[in-house]
Design a protein around this motif. Structure first.
Motif, PDB file in Angstrom:
ATOM      1  N   VAL A  24       0.835  -1.204   0.000  1.00  0.00           N
ATOM      2  CA  VAL A  24       0.000   0.000   0.000  1.00  0.00           C
ATOM      3  C   VAL A  24       0.869   1.254   0.000  1.00  0.00           C
ATOM      4  O   VAL A  24       0.531   2.263  -0.635  1.00  0.00           O
ATOM      5  N   LEU A  25       2.018   1.229   0.677  1.00  0.00           N
ATOM      6  CA  LEU A  25       2.921   2.372   0.640  1.00  0.00           C
ATOM      7  C   LEU A  25       3.481   2.572  -0.766  1.00  0.00           C
ATOM      8  O   LEU A  25       3.644   3.716  -1.225  1.00  0.00           O
ATOM      9  N   SER A  26       3.787   1.471  -1.450  1.00  0.00           N
ATOM     10  CA  SER A  26       4.250   1.571  -2.832  1.00  0.00           C
ATOM     11  C   SER A  26       3.192   2.197  -3.723  1.00  0.00           C
ATOM     12  O   SER A  26       3.493   2.983  -4.624  1.00  0.00           O
ATOM     13  N   THR A  27       1.933   1.870  -3.465  1.00  0.00           N
ATOM     14  CA  THR A  27       0.829   2.437  -4.233  1.00  0.00           C
ATOM     15  C   THR A  27       0.706   3.934  -3.976  1.00  0.00           C
ATOM     16  O   THR A  27       0.544   4.737  -4.908  1.00  0.00           O
ATOM     17  N   LEU A  28       0.792   4.333  -2.714  1.00  0.00           N
ATOM     18  CA  LEU A  28       0.685   5.751  -2.369  1.00  0.00           C
ATOM     19  C   LEU A  28       1.887   6.546  -2.882  1.00  0.00           C
ATOM     20  O   LEU A  28       1.765   7.742  -3.159  1.00  0.00           O
ATOM     21  N   LEU A  29       3.013   5.885  -3.028  1.00  0.00           N
ATOM     22  CA  LEU A  29       4.215   6.557  -3.507  1.00  0.00           C
ATOM     23  C   LEU A  29       4.063   7.030  -4.951  1.00  0.00           C
ATOM     24  O   LEU A  29       4.787   7.917  -5.401  1.00  0.00           O
ATOM     25  N   LEU A  30       3.092   6.459  -5.669  1.00  0.00           N
ATOM     26  CA  LEU A  30       2.845   6.841  -7.061  1.00  0.00           C
ATOM     27  C   LEU A  30       2.195   8.213  -7.194  1.00  0.00           C
ATOM     28  O   LEU A  30       2.071   8.735  -8.302  1.00  0.00           O
ATOM     29  N   GLN A  31       1.775   8.786  -6.076  1.00  0.00           N
ATOM     30  CA  GLN A  31       1.015  10.035  -6.137  1.00  0.00           C
ATOM     31  C   GLN A  31       1.859  11.245  -6.524  1.00  0.00           C
ATOM     32  O   GLN A  31       1.319  12.285  -6.889  1.00  0.00           O
ATOM     33  N   GLY A  32       3.160  11.157  -6.462  1.00  0.00           N
ATOM     34  CA  GLY A  32       3.990  12.297  -6.842  1.00  0.00           C
ATOM     35  C   GLY A  32       5.460  11.957  -6.769  1.00  0.00           C
ATOM     36  O   GLY A  32       5.876  11.087  -5.993  1.00  0.00           O
ATOM     37  N   ARG A  33       6.270  12.644  -7.564  1.00  0.00           N
ATOM     38  CA  ARG A  33       7.697  12.350  -7.620  1.00  0.00           C
ATOM     39  C   ARG A  33       8.383  12.658  -6.302  1.00  0.00           C
ATOM     40  O   ARG A  33       9.327  11.978  -5.902  1.00  0.00           O
ATOM     41  N   ASP A  34       7.935  13.681  -5.607  1.00  0.00           N
ATOM     42  CA  ASP A  34       8.552  14.084  -4.345  1.00  0.00           C
ATOM     43  C   ASP A  34       7.758  13.635  -3.119  1.00  0.00           C
ATOM     44  O   ASP A  34       7.950  14.159  -2.026  1.00  0.00           O
ATOM     45  N   ARG A  36       6.672  11.392   0.006  1.00  0.00           N
ATOM     46  CA  ARG A  36       7.283  10.501   0.990  1.00  0.00           C
ATOM     47  C   ARG A  36       6.163   9.843   1.794  1.00  0.00           C
ATOM     48  O   ARG A  36       5.177  10.499   2.151  1.00  0.00           O
ATOM     49  N   VAL A  37       6.313   8.563   2.102  1.00  0.00           N
ATOM     50  CA  VAL A  37       5.262   7.841   2.824  1.00  0.00           C
ATOM     51  C   VAL A  37       5.877   7.050   3.974  1.00  0.00           C
ATOM     52  O   VAL A  37       7.037   6.622   3.918  1.00  0.00           O
ATOM     53  N   ARG A  38       5.077   6.876   5.013  1.00  0.00           N
ATOM     54  CA  ARG A  38       5.475   6.046   6.156  1.00  0.00           C
ATOM     55  C   ARG A  38       4.254   5.318   6.695  1.00  0.00           C
ATOM     56  O   ARG A  38       3.131   5.824   6.605  1.00  0.00           O
ATOM     57  N   TRP A  56       8.767   2.640   5.440  1.00  0.00           N
ATOM     58  CA  TRP A  56       8.811   3.998   4.898  1.00  0.00           C
ATOM     59  C   TRP A  56       9.505   3.990   3.540  1.00  0.00           C
ATOM     60  O   TRP A  56      10.185   3.024   3.166  1.00  0.00           O
ATOM     61  N   SER A  57       9.327   5.102   2.821  1.00  0.00           N
ATOM     62  CA  SER A  57       9.945   5.229   1.500  1.00  0.00           C
ATOM     63  C   SER A  57      11.365   5.759   1.647  1.00  0.00           C
ATOM     64  O   SER A  57      11.649   6.625   2.469  1.00  0.00           O
ATOM     65  N   CYS A 118      -0.984   3.950  11.431  1.00  0.00           N
ATOM     66  CA  CYS A 118      -1.329   5.204  10.762  1.00  0.00           C
ATOM     67  C   CYS A 118      -0.497   5.328   9.489  1.00  0.00           C
ATOM     68  O   CYS A 118       0.707   5.060   9.502  1.00  0.00           O
ATOM     69  N   LEU A 119      -1.141   5.706   8.399  1.00  0.00           N
ATOM     70  CA  LEU A 119      -0.436   6.002   7.155  1.00  0.00           C
ATOM     71  C   LEU A 119      -0.105   7.487   7.129  1.00  0.00           C
ATOM     72  O   LEU A 119      -0.953   8.324   7.450  1.00  0.00           O
ATOM     73  N   GLU A 120       1.107   7.823   6.749  1.00  0.00           N
ATOM     74  CA  GLU A 120       1.556   9.215   6.689  1.00  0.00           C
ATOM     75  C   GLU A 120       2.076   9.514   5.282  1.00  0.00           C
ATOM     76  O   GLU A 120       2.912   8.773   4.754  1.00  0.00           O
ATOM     77  N   ILE A 121       1.570  10.576   4.679  1.00  0.00           N
ATOM     78  CA  ILE A 121       1.999  10.988   3.341  1.00  0.00           C
ATOM     79  C   ILE A 121       2.431  12.444   3.408  1.00  0.00           C
ATOM     80  O   ILE A 121       1.695  13.295   3.920  1.00  0.00           O
ATOM     81  N   THR A 122       3.613  12.739   2.886  1.00  0.00           N
ATOM     82  CA  THR A 122       4.152  14.102   2.899  1.00  0.00           C
ATOM     83  C   THR A 122       4.627  14.470   1.503  1.00  0.00           C
ATOM     84  O   THR A 122       5.253  13.638   0.816  1.00  0.00           O
ATOM     85  N   GLN A 123       4.338  15.687   1.072  1.00  0.00           N
ATOM     86  CA  GLN A 123       4.835  16.190  -0.199  1.00  0.00           C
ATOM     87  C   GLN A 123       5.014  17.706  -0.112  1.00  0.00           C
ATOM     88  O   GLN A 123       4.418  18.362   0.759  1.00  0.00           O
ATOM     89  N   PRO A 124       5.834  18.289  -0.994  1.00  0.00           N
ATOM     90  CA  PRO A 124       6.125  19.725  -0.893  1.00  0.00           C
ATOM     91  C   PRO A 124       4.917  20.616  -1.118  1.00  0.00           C
ATOM     92  O   PRO A 124       4.780  21.656  -0.467  1.00  0.00           O
ATOM     93  N   LYS A 125       4.048  20.232  -2.052  1.00  0.00           N
ATOM     94  CA  LYS A 125       2.911  21.065  -2.408  1.00  0.00           C
ATOM     95  C   LYS A 125       1.627  20.552  -1.753  1.00  0.00           C
ATOM     96  O   LYS A 125       1.565  19.422  -1.267  1.00  0.00           O
ATOM     97  N   ALA A 126       0.602  21.390  -1.778  1.00  0.00           N
ATOM     98  CA  ALA A 126      -0.699  20.996  -1.238  1.00  0.00           C
ATOM     99  C   ALA A 126      -1.276  19.842  -2.051  1.00  0.00           C
ATOM    100  O   ALA A 126      -1.031  19.717  -3.260  1.00  0.00           O
ATOM    101  N   PHE A 127      -2.024  18.982  -1.383  1.00  0.00           N
ATOM    102  CA  PHE A 127      -2.662  17.863  -2.063  1.00  0.00           C
ATOM    103  C   PHE A 127      -3.806  18.379  -2.939  1.00  0.00           C
ATOM    104  O   PHE A 127      -4.638  19.165  -2.483  1.00  0.00           O
ATOM    105  N   THR A 128      -3.839  17.915  -4.177  1.00  0.00           N
ATOM    106  CA  THR A 128      -4.942  18.299  -5.056  1.00  0.00           C
ATOM    107  C   THR A 128      -6.179  17.494  -4.713  1.00  0.00           C
ATOM    108  O   THR A 128      -6.111  16.484  -3.999  1.00  0.00           O
TER     109      THR A 128
END
Length: 335
Positions: A24-34, A36-38, A56-57, A118-128
């Protein structure tokens, strides 16, 4: 969309919780190049809820922790993430935080009324909006599938792990093959204990199976409360339970099992009154699961035959010749 669907198909093909988590983390990692997931595991220590990164990624791949929960130096208390703590307290499904270095989204994974991860997703920009919709969909599939896996692995009456999950959990114990309890009793190792309720048939015969089931549930609750989150507790059927104690010295294992025995003896069960348990335990190394269980059973039978309501250690009984003549035949030990 095709890579996402392919990852979802792979995710639901797993029957192992950790592999499912990595998928599932690998799947969420597809959401953006930058992105990060844990995956944060939640556990209780000294009455407080803690978290630690379990997967974690890193460099575009998913890695998993080599530590047990209580020994993980990366663990931290839940209050350090106040937004997440508030979300969990209210039974929420997600919560976010905006900081200078990025946007973070947390999604507690619930099993019944308890958040266990808990799933944690972080990226530089706001989530669309599209990202949030996809993330929410993946999260729901993951949580529902986790619940199905958990249901298939749990005993319906007590909620403890069931017999069919034992071999897999036993194989996950770190260092089982290399650790030897005889080398140094002060070195933390792994232990297997078999717990049996004394005279349980008389409880069913005298009070009925409804009260017998209540006794089993209450004993299971005591087992859950007296052992650590890293230990594993199983109901093998009837009045028999099995405990895998991880990273404990012989003295610590003996103390934990004695605490269980005395707690059960002191508790007054509704209508029934007082009951006792007999416990046999052995080092969880030097053989297949069925062999280790056999050794713990030998110690349990000795306890049953010598007064019940006691804890007996297999290796102690062998050393004192209390189990009779030991005959070695290849890798099988006969008594």
């Amino acid at each position: 969309m095709k890579p996402l669907l392919r990852n979802l198909a792979e995710m639901t093909a797993h029957r192992d919780h950790l592999r499912l988590e990595v998928s599932v983390l690998s799947t969420l990692l597809l959401q953006g190049r930058d992105t990060r997931v844990r995956a944060l595991e939640m556990f209780t220590h000294d009455g407080e809820t803690w978290l630690r990164p379990r997967s974690w990624s890193e460099g575009g791949s998913i890695v998993t922790s080599e530590y047990e929960a209580l020994a993980d130096p990366a663990a931290f208390a839940l209050p350090e993430l106040p937004e997440l703590a508030k979300c969990i307290a209210s039974g929420g499904k997600s919560v976010g935080r905006v900081e200078e270095h990025g946007h973070t989204l947390w999604m507690p994974v619930w099993l019944g009324e308890r958040a266990h991860a808990c799933l944690e997703i972080t990226q530089p920009k706001a989530f669309t909006r599209h990202q949030r919709d996809v993330i929410a969909g993946v999260y729901l599939v993951y949580q529902n599938y986790q619940s199905l896996l958990d249901y298939s692995e749990r005993d319906a009456l007590t909620g403890l792990l069931n017999r069919k999950t034992f071999d897999e959990q036993f194989a996950r114990q770190p260092g089982v093959e290399s650790w030897d309890a005889r080398q140094d009793p002060e070195v933390p190792g792994q232990w297997l204990a078999v717990v049996d309720i004394d005279h349980f048939k008389l409880v069913n015969d005298r009070f009925g199976h409804l009260y017998g089931d209540e006794v089993l549930i209450l004993v299971a609750n005591r087992l859950r409360s007296l052992f650590r989150s890293q230990d594993r507790i199983f109901r093998f059927g009837g009045e028999e339970f099995v405990v895998l104690l991880r990273s404990a010295t012989l003295a610590q294992a003996r103390m934990a099992l004695e605490r269980l025995r005395s707690t059960i003896e002191a508790h007054e069960f509704p209508q029934i009154g007082h009951i006792t348990v007999s416990i046999g335990f052995a080092a969880a190394q030097g053989g297949a699961p069925v062999e280790v269980i056999g050794r713990a059973d030998q110690a349990l039978y000795f306890a049953k035959e010598h007064g019940r309501n006691q804890v007996r250690h297999y290796e102690d009984l062998v050393a004192s010749a209390s189990l009779g003549q030991k005959v070695a035949h290849d890798e099988v030990e006969l008594f």
